[in-house]
Design a protein around this motif. Structure first.
Motif, PDB file in Angstrom:
ATOM      1  N   VAL A  50      -3.897   2.960  -0.400  1.00 40.40           N
ATOM      2  CA  VAL A  50      -2.932   2.596   0.634  1.00 40.40           C
ATOM      3  C   VAL A  50      -1.641   3.404   0.487  1.00 40.40           C
ATOM      4  CG1 VAL A  50      -1.561   0.708   1.580  1.00 40.40           C
ATOM      5  CG2 VAL A  50      -3.913   0.297   0.853  1.00 40.40           C
ATOM      6  N   GLY A  51      -1.125   3.523  -0.732  1.00 39.98           N
ATOM      7  CA  GLY A  51       0.120   4.255  -0.943  1.00 39.98           C
ATOM      8  C   GLY A  51      -0.021   5.736  -0.664  1.00 39.98           C
ATOM      9  N   ALA A  52      -1.138   6.331  -1.103  1.00 36.89           N
ATOM     10  CA  ALA A  52      -1.340   7.758  -0.853  1.00 36.89           C
ATOM     11  C   ALA A  52      -1.497   8.035   0.631  1.00 36.89           C
ATOM     12  CB  ALA A  52      -2.566   8.245  -1.618  1.00 36.89           C
ATOM     13  N   LEU A  53      -2.213   7.177   1.331  1.00 38.33           N
ATOM     14  CA  LEU A  53      -2.362   7.367   2.776  1.00 38.33           C
ATOM     15  C   LEU A  53      -1.012   7.282   3.480  1.00 38.33           C
ATOM     16  CD1 LEU A  53      -4.155   7.683   5.274  1.00 38.33           C
ATOM     17  CD2 LEU A  53      -4.411   5.186   5.301  1.00 38.33           C
ATOM     18  N   ARG A  54      -0.209   6.298   3.090  1.00 35.79           N
ATOM     19  CA  ARG A  54       1.124   6.166   3.704  1.00 35.79           C
ATOM     20  C   ARG A  54       1.982   7.389   3.393  1.00 35.79           C
ATOM     21  NH1 ARG A  54       4.863   6.351   6.175  1.00 35.79           N
ATOM     22  NH2 ARG A  54       6.490   4.822   6.639  1.00 35.79           N
ATOM     23  N   GLY A  55       1.893   7.905   2.175  1.00 34.66           N
ATOM     24  CA  GLY A  55       2.692   9.072   1.820  1.00 34.66           C
ATOM     25  C   GLY A  55       2.216  10.346   2.486  1.00 34.66           C
ATOM     26  N   LEU A  56       0.909  10.531   2.594  1.00 36.89           N
ATOM     27  CA  LEU A  56       0.380  11.728   3.241  1.00 36.89           C
ATOM     28  C   LEU A  56       0.675  11.748   4.728  1.00 36.89           C
ATOM     29  CD1 LEU A  56      -3.078  11.940   1.422  1.00 36.89           C
ATOM     30  CD2 LEU A  56      -1.099  13.421   1.053  1.00 36.89           C
ATOM     31  N   GLN A  57       0.866  10.575   5.315  1.00 35.51           N
ATOM     32  CA  GLN A  57       1.198  10.495   6.737  1.00 35.51           C
ATOM     33  C   GLN A  57       2.707  10.474   6.991  1.00 35.51           C
ATOM     34  OE1 GLN A  57      -0.835   6.888   7.859  1.00 35.51           O
ATOM     35  NE2 GLN A  57      -2.737   7.948   8.375  1.00 35.51           N
ATOM     36  N   SER A  58       3.519  10.589   5.942  1.00 36.02           N
ATOM     37  CA  SER A  58       4.969  10.434   6.072  1.00 36.02           C
ATOM     38  C   SER A  58       5.713  11.650   6.632  1.00 36.02           C
ATOM     39  CB  SER A  58       5.579  10.059   4.716  1.00 36.02           C
ATOM     40  OG  SER A  58       5.383  11.116   3.785  1.00 36.02           O
ATOM     41  N   GLY A 104      -9.237   6.218  -5.123  1.00 33.77           N
ATOM     42  CA  GLY A 104      -8.235   5.860  -4.120  1.00 33.77           C
ATOM     43  C   GLY A 104      -7.687   7.071  -3.393  1.00 33.77           C
ATOM     44  N   PHE A 105      -7.430   8.154  -4.119  1.00 33.35           N
ATOM     45  CA  PHE A 105      -6.896   9.343  -3.470  1.00 33.35           C
ATOM     46  C   PHE A 105      -7.955  10.002  -2.598  1.00 33.35           C
ATOM     47  CE2 PHE A 105      -4.722  13.387  -3.058  1.00 33.35           C
ATOM     48  CZ  PHE A 105      -3.404  12.988  -3.006  1.00 33.35           C
ATOM     49  N   ALA A 106      -9.216   9.974  -3.033  1.00 36.10           N
ATOM     50  CA  ALA A 106     -10.289  10.527  -2.209  1.00 36.10           C
ATOM     51  C   ALA A 106     -10.423   9.749  -0.901  1.00 36.10           C
ATOM     52  CB  ALA A 106     -11.605  10.506  -2.990  1.00 36.10           C
ATOM     53  N   LEU A 107     -10.309   8.430  -0.970  1.00 32.84           N
ATOM     54  CA  LEU A 107     -10.355   7.631   0.253  1.00 32.84           C
ATOM     55  C   LEU A 107      -9.163   7.923   1.153  1.00 32.84           C
ATOM     56  CD1 LEU A 107     -11.561   4.168  -1.111  1.00 32.84           C
ATOM     57  CD2 LEU A 107     -12.842   5.766   0.325  1.00 32.84           C
TER      58      LEU A 107
END
Length: 307
Positions: A186-194, A116-119
């Motif tokens: 989904v959560g990591a993507l939202r956090g990395l874009q925050s 998930g984190f790699a994606l």
């Protein structure tokens, strides 16, 4: 800015433990209250006279066979699992099975977190990848797990690399990771874009590269989004493990034990509830592990306040 002392933090932990214990007692009291006042045969709507299995049951039955008393379930847990000589207590068997499932679920959770984190990193680095991959990530969770498990076992059994042979627990790990990767992605993507645009512009003014910005800014900013995702991924991994153990026939885990004890429901109604409670305990342990991880990452969970 308010600071908390070690004594205050310890008091909060003990308060959380107390509320958890009170919640368990309240649930047991609610069970016994419904058993006392609820209908013995439940409540059926639309049942046709003389037609077995017709109608919709809106309220469960409260007979001793369908809903044993809580003290009967506790007493059954300390009795031998079978009448065989030297049989272990049921509670011990449930605990051993839960440990096996915990190990498999932890491995599935770890694989799911990595995938998930790699994606999330892939979708963060390439906008076109986000548009192409994210819909399929969401779509993947619409596949029925009960139909996917036999397929994974069948595909895995066809793999052959020298002396390597596919084991049934590997199929369980794949299914657990399949459910765990989605909230992390989904959560990591939202956090990395925050991070705010001003913060990103500041990193660019320092001539910081993509990886430096990732480790110095984006990863710390993603922690408040990542912790709930990891908690949900842990719950999904446990659910996936229990369901997959039943579907692929993996023996030794809590899921298979639930299936094996279910056949004794008519003659020993308290017995099937022991592995079910063991599965609940398994989920609590998984949630507790993520809570410890959140405490370790607490320095990165500060929120900014705009005056």
């Amino acid at each position: 800015m308010t600071t908390t002392t070690p004594a205050t933090r310890r008091a909060r932990r003990w308060r959380a433990v107390l509320w958890g214990a009170l919640g368990i007692l309240a649930l047991a009291a609610l069970w016994e209250l419904y058993k006392l006042v609820g209908p013995a045969d439940g409540w059926l709507v639309g049942a046709q006279e003389g037609v077995t299995g017709s109608g919709i049951r809106l309220l469960p039955r409260t007979s001793d066979q369908a809903m044993p008393h809580t003290w009967d379930m506790l007493a059954r847990a300390v009795e031998p699992v079978t009448r065989a000589q030297g049989a272990l207590p049921l509670g011990v068997v449930v605990l051993l099975a839960a440990l096996v499932s915990l190990g498999v679920a932890a491995l599935g959770w770890l694989v799911g977190v990595v995938v998930g984190f790699a994606l999330a990193l892939l979708m963060l680095g390439f906008r076109i990848a986000e548009r192409a991959v994210l819909p399929f990530v969401i779509l993947s969770q619409t596949v029925p797990l009960i139909a996917l498990a036999p397929l994974i076992r069948n595909w895995g059994s066809r793999l052959s690399f020298g002396d390597f042979s596919w084991q049934s627990w590997m199929s369980v790990v794949i299914i657990a990771s399949y459910l765990a990767f989605f909230p992390v992605a989904v959560g990591a993507l939202r956090g990395l874009q925050s991070p705010e645009a001003a913060h990103l512009d500041l990193m660019r003014s320092y001539a910081a590269g993509w990886w430096t910005t990732l480790f110095r800014l984006r990863l710390p900013a993603s922690v408040p989004f990542l912790i709930p995702a990891l908690r949900l991924a842990a719950a999904n991994a446990v659910v996936g493990t229990v369901v997959a153990e039943i579907s692929v026939g993996f023996s030794g885990g809590i899921g298979r034990l639930i299936l094996e004890t279910a056949v004794a429901a008519s003659s020993d109604p308290a017995k099937p509830w022991a592995p079910i409670l063991g599965a609940v305990l398994l989920g609590l342990v998984a949630a507790g592990f993520v809570a410890l991880l959140a405490a370790f990452l607490s320095p990165f969970r500060r929120q900014e306040t705009v005056a």
